[in-house]
Motif scaffolding. Structure first.
Motif, short mmCIF file in Angstrom:
data_model
loop_
_atom_site.label_atom_id
_atom_site.label_comp_id
_atom_site.label_asym_id
_atom_site.label_seq_id
_atom_site.Cartn_x
_atom_site.Cartn_y
_atom_site.Cartn_z
N ARG A 7 25.71 26.88 32.22
CA ARG A 7 24.49 27.63 32.45
C ARG A 7 24.63 29.03 31.86
NH1 ARG A 7 23.00 23.26 33.48
NH2 ARG A 7 22.26 22.40 35.44
N THR A 8 23.61 29.47 31.17
CA THR A 8 23.65 30.81 30.59
C THR A 8 22.74 31.74 31.36
OG1 THR A 8 24.07 29.79 28.45
CG2 THR A 8 23.39 32.10 28.43
N ILE A 9 23.30 32.85 31.77
CA ILE A 9 22.60 33.82 32.62
C ILE A 9 22.54 35.16 31.90
CG2 ILE A 9 22.73 35.06 34.83
CD1 ILE A 9 24.54 32.61 35.77
N ALA A 10 21.36 35.74 31.81
CA ALA A 10 21.25 37.07 31.21
C ALA A 10 21.04 38.11 32.29
CB ALA A 10 20.07 37.10 30.22
N VAL A 11 21.76 39.21 32.19
CA VAL A 11 21.63 40.31 33.14
C VAL A 11 20.87 41.43 32.45
CG1 VAL A 11 22.86 41.91 34.67
CG2 VAL A 11 23.80 39.62 34.23
N LEU A 12 19.69 41.75 32.98
CA LEU A 12 18.81 42.71 32.31
C LEU A 12 18.37 43.81 33.27
CD1 LEU A 12 16.51 40.05 30.59
CD2 LEU A 12 18.04 41.58 29.37
N GLY A 13 18.04 44.94 32.69
CA GLY A 13 17.58 46.07 33.49
C GLY A 13 17.78 47.35 32.71
N GLU A 57 27.95 31.34 31.72
CA GLU A 57 28.11 32.28 30.63
C GLU A 57 27.19 33.44 30.97
OE1 GLU A 57 28.38 30.62 26.59
OE2 GLU A 57 26.79 32.04 26.09
N ILE A 58 27.75 34.59 31.19
CA ILE A 58 26.99 35.73 31.69
C ILE A 58 26.85 36.76 30.58
CG2 ILE A 58 26.87 37.53 33.47
CD1 ILE A 58 28.94 35.64 35.05
N ILE A 59 25.62 37.05 30.21
CA ILE A 59 25.39 37.97 29.09
C ILE A 59 25.03 39.36 29.61
CG2 ILE A 59 24.01 38.44 27.03
CD1 ILE A 59 23.46 35.40 26.92
N ASP A 60 25.87 40.32 29.26
CA ASP A 60 25.60 41.72 29.57
C ASP A 60 24.85 42.31 28.37
OD1 ASP A 60 25.57 44.39 30.16
OD2 ASP A 60 27.72 44.56 30.54
N PHE A 72 13.45 37.92 21.39
CA PHE A 72 13.35 36.48 21.57
C PHE A 72 14.71 35.88 21.94
CE2 PHE A 72 11.96 32.20 20.12
CZ PHE A 72 10.83 32.13 20.91
N THR A 73 15.78 36.48 21.40
CA THR A 73 17.11 35.95 21.64
C THR A 73 17.53 36.08 23.11
OG1 THR A 73 18.13 38.08 21.12
CG2 THR A 73 17.93 36.52 19.32
N HIS A 74 16.80 36.90 23.86
CA HIS A 74 17.12 37.00 25.29
C HIS A 74 16.41 35.93 26.11
CE1 HIS A 74 18.15 41.32 24.24
NE2 HIS A 74 19.26 40.78 24.63
N VAL A 75 15.69 35.06 25.45
CA VAL A 75 14.95 34.02 26.16
C VAL A 75 15.42 32.62 25.76
CG1 VAL A 75 12.66 33.05 26.58
CG2 VAL A 75 12.94 35.53 26.45
N VAL A 76 15.73 32.44 24.47
CA VAL A 76 16.15 31.13 23.98
C VAL A 76 17.51 30.76 24.57
CG1 VAL A 76 16.81 29.80 21.94
CG2 VAL A 76 14.85 31.35 21.84
N GLY A 77 17.58 29.61 25.19
CA GLY A 77 18.86 29.12 25.72
C GLY A 77 19.31 29.79 27.00
N SER A 107 8.73 33.15 26.82
CA SER A 107 9.10 31.78 27.18
C SER A 107 7.87 30.89 27.29
CB SER A 107 9.88 31.76 28.49
OG SER A 107 9.03 32.17 29.55
N GLY A 108 6.70 31.51 27.45
CA GLY A 108 5.48 30.73 27.60
C GLY A 108 5.42 29.98 28.92
N ARG A 109 6.22 30.46 29.88
CA ARG A 109 6.24 29.79 31.19
C ARG A 109 5.60 30.67 32.25
NH1 ARG A 109 12.12 27.57 32.52
NH2 ARG A 109 10.92 27.05 34.35
#
Ligand code: GDP
Length: 177
Positions: A7-13, A57-60, A72-77, A107-109
């Motif tokens: 699972r890929t997780i993005a941390v944003l703020g 997989e945690i993306i900082d 867009f790259t922060h949404v795909v996958g 994401s269109g969601r």
């Protein structure tokens, strides 16, 4: 039996809300006062929770959000988002709203798995946001929420457990909770 799921997780703020600190605390169990990466970094950790075994997989995202605001790259996958504000900054609270809108747009969601985090809960005297303001926003969004302190390692593990829960609900809507 248990299947290791990726699972890929993005941390944003906003910048300085403590994104790197909370990831470092979770992945490496330490709080580094001066850790300030200027580039996007990915961390990996296996999380076991309620019979789930997840290779996270945690993306900082390291401050990239601020000016170019999320690409867009922060949404795909990406399977799930940890949106971090600091309880000491109203501006950072406004930023998580902007970021969520962008994510939904890209994401269109209508909804995506989100854990809303009010970090720096240890800084009582510098609070600009109440407990209720965070809680109310999360209930409006129908997402998970917690306050936390990366400095004191308060509720850091909880953030990632909530994230797993939200992602599982998204992938298997019939699962409980
Ligand atoms: P980022 O830009 O969002 O990745 O934020 P950093 O993780 O670099 O943290 C920004 C600053 O806030 C650093 O000086 C950290 O030491 C500090 N910080 C991060 N989390 C906390 C926290 O929970 N409590 C306090 N008091 N300071 C924190």
């Amino acid at each position: 039996g248990n299947v290791l799921k990726a699972r890929t997780i993005a941390v944003l703020g906003s910048r300085e809300v403590g994104k790197s600190s909370l990831i470092t605390q979770f992945v490496g169990n330490r709080f580094v006062e001066s850790y300030q990466p200027s580039v996007e970094t990915t961390f990996r950790k296996v999380i076991r929770y309620k019979g789930h075994e997840v290779e996270a997989e945690i993306i900082d995202t390291a401050g990239q959000v601020e000016h170019s605001i999320l690409s867009f790259t922060h949404v795909v996958g990406i399977h799930g988002y940890i949106l971090v504000y600091s309880v000491t900054s109203k501006q950072s609270f406004e930023m998580v709203k902007i970021i969520r809108n962008k994510i939904l747009n890209y994401s269109g969601r209508e909804s995506v798995p989100i854990v809303l985090v009010g970090n720096k809960m240890d800084l009582h005297h510098q609070r600009q946001l109440t407990f209720e303001e965070g809680k109310n926003l999360a209930s409006h969004w129908q997402c998970a929420w917690t306050e936390a302190s990366a400095k004191n390692n308060d509720n850091i593990i909880r953030i990632f457990k909530l994230m797993i829960n939200e992602m599982e609900k998204d992938i298997n809507p019939n699962s409980k909770e």
